[in-house]
Design a protein around this motif. Structure first.
Motif, short mmCIF file in Angstrom:
data_model
loop_
_atom_site.label_atom_id
_atom_site.label_comp_id
_atom_site.label_asym_id
_atom_site.label_seq_id
_atom_site.Cartn_x
_atom_site.Cartn_y
_atom_site.Cartn_z
N GLU A 179 31.35 46.75 -8.07
CA GLU A 179 31.89 46.04 -6.91
C GLU A 179 33.39 45.86 -7.08
O GLU A 179 33.87 45.55 -8.18
CB GLU A 179 31.22 44.67 -6.76
CG GLU A 179 29.78 44.77 -6.31
CD GLU A 179 29.15 43.40 -6.06
OE1 GLU A 179 29.87 42.46 -5.68
OE2 GLU A 179 27.93 43.30 -6.25
N ALA B 68 37.21 53.35 -2.40
CA ALA B 68 36.00 52.52 -2.38
C ALA B 68 35.02 53.06 -1.34
O ALA B 68 35.42 53.62 -0.32
CB ALA B 68 36.36 51.07 -2.07
N VAL B 69 33.73 52.91 -1.64
CA VAL B 69 32.65 53.29 -0.73
C VAL B 69 31.74 52.09 -0.56
O VAL B 69 31.79 51.14 -1.34
CB VAL B 69 31.86 54.51 -1.28
CG1 VAL B 69 32.74 55.75 -1.33
CG2 VAL B 69 31.27 54.22 -2.64
N MET B 70 30.90 52.14 0.45
CA MET B 70 29.96 51.04 0.67
C MET B 70 28.65 51.32 -0.06
O MET B 70 28.13 52.43 -0.01
CB MET B 70 29.67 50.86 2.16
CG MET B 70 30.86 50.33 2.94
SD MET B 70 31.51 48.77 2.32
CE MET B 70 30.27 47.62 2.86
N GLU C 267 25.34 44.49 1.14
CA GLU C 267 26.22 45.62 1.40
C GLU C 267 27.60 45.24 0.90
O GLU C 267 28.18 44.25 1.39
CB GLU C 267 26.24 45.97 2.88
CG GLU C 267 26.96 47.25 3.17
CD GLU C 267 26.80 47.70 4.60
OE1 GLU C 267 25.93 48.57 4.85
OE2 GLU C 267 27.54 47.19 5.45
N PRO D 185 31.53 46.76 -0.88
CA PRO D 185 32.36 47.90 -1.24
C PRO D 185 32.40 48.04 -2.77
O PRO D 185 32.49 47.04 -3.49
CB PRO D 185 33.74 47.54 -0.68
CG PRO D 185 33.73 46.06 -0.55
CD PRO D 185 32.31 45.63 -0.36
#
Length: 185
Positions: free
Chosen positions: A135, A156-158, A174, A176
């Motif tokens: 995270e 960053a991705v979710m 959810e 990032p």
């Protein structure tokens, strides 16, 4: 495959230790998690991680969706990590995820021992790297991974996962995350 890995690793550790005593790393045993670890993991990780969440991880490990390893210190399971899974998987890489250490056992080498065990499994399996997600606001974990040689890979991705509570409720989380990678070769 993994049980042989842990047997060989234990034998090497005994040979390399000789009469020397290391109060942090040598006091941590890493092995494959079993159902018998549920109670001590739930106790050491409370209240941050529910027993239901840990039980689900153990069930997924039994079913082959992940391999869950535990760190045993002072005679009880105090940390865990999973390997495998399909999310954010990279080619020729072993995915490390769900690294958790009970709050009272943090900053004592437990997390490092778990990560090093995953790296050793990856290397012995012929993998080129280990990848993980962290995270973006988890500074302690990011600091640990950087210290161990992991580097950010892209933006960053979710990430999405389900948190289970002991009362039977669940919540979709959810957040990032950064993908971090360590090259082993």
């Amino acid at each position: 495959m993994l049980s042989g890995f842990f047997h060989r690793r234990r034998a090497r550790a005994k040979r390399s230790m000789g009469n020397r005593r290391d109060t942090t790393m040598s006091a941590v045993e890493i092995r494959i998690a079993t159902d018998c670890d549920l109670e001590s993991l739930a106790e050491s990780h409370a209240p941050g991680i529910s027993a239901a969440q840990i039980e689900r991880r153990l069930e997924e490990s039994r079913k082959g969706f992940r391999t869950m390893l535990v760190a045993v210190k002072e005679g009880r399971a105090v940390g865990c990590v999973s390997i495998g899974g399909g999310r954010f998987q990279r080619r020729d890489s072993l995915r490390l995820f769900s690294l958790d250490v009970g709050p009272t056992f943090r900053r004592n080498g437990v997390g490092t021992a778990l990560v090093k065990a995953v790296e050793a499994i990856a290397a012995e399996s012929g993998m080129d790297e280990v990848n993980l997600e962290v995270e973006i606001d988890n500074e302690d974990a990011t600091r640990l991974y950087r210290r161990l040689g992991y580097r950010m890979c892209g933006d960053a991705v979710m990430d999405r996962w389900t948190r289970l509570e002991d009362d039977g409720s669940c919540e979709t989380i959810e957040v990032p995350v950064f993908v971090m990678v360590k090259r082993l070769v």
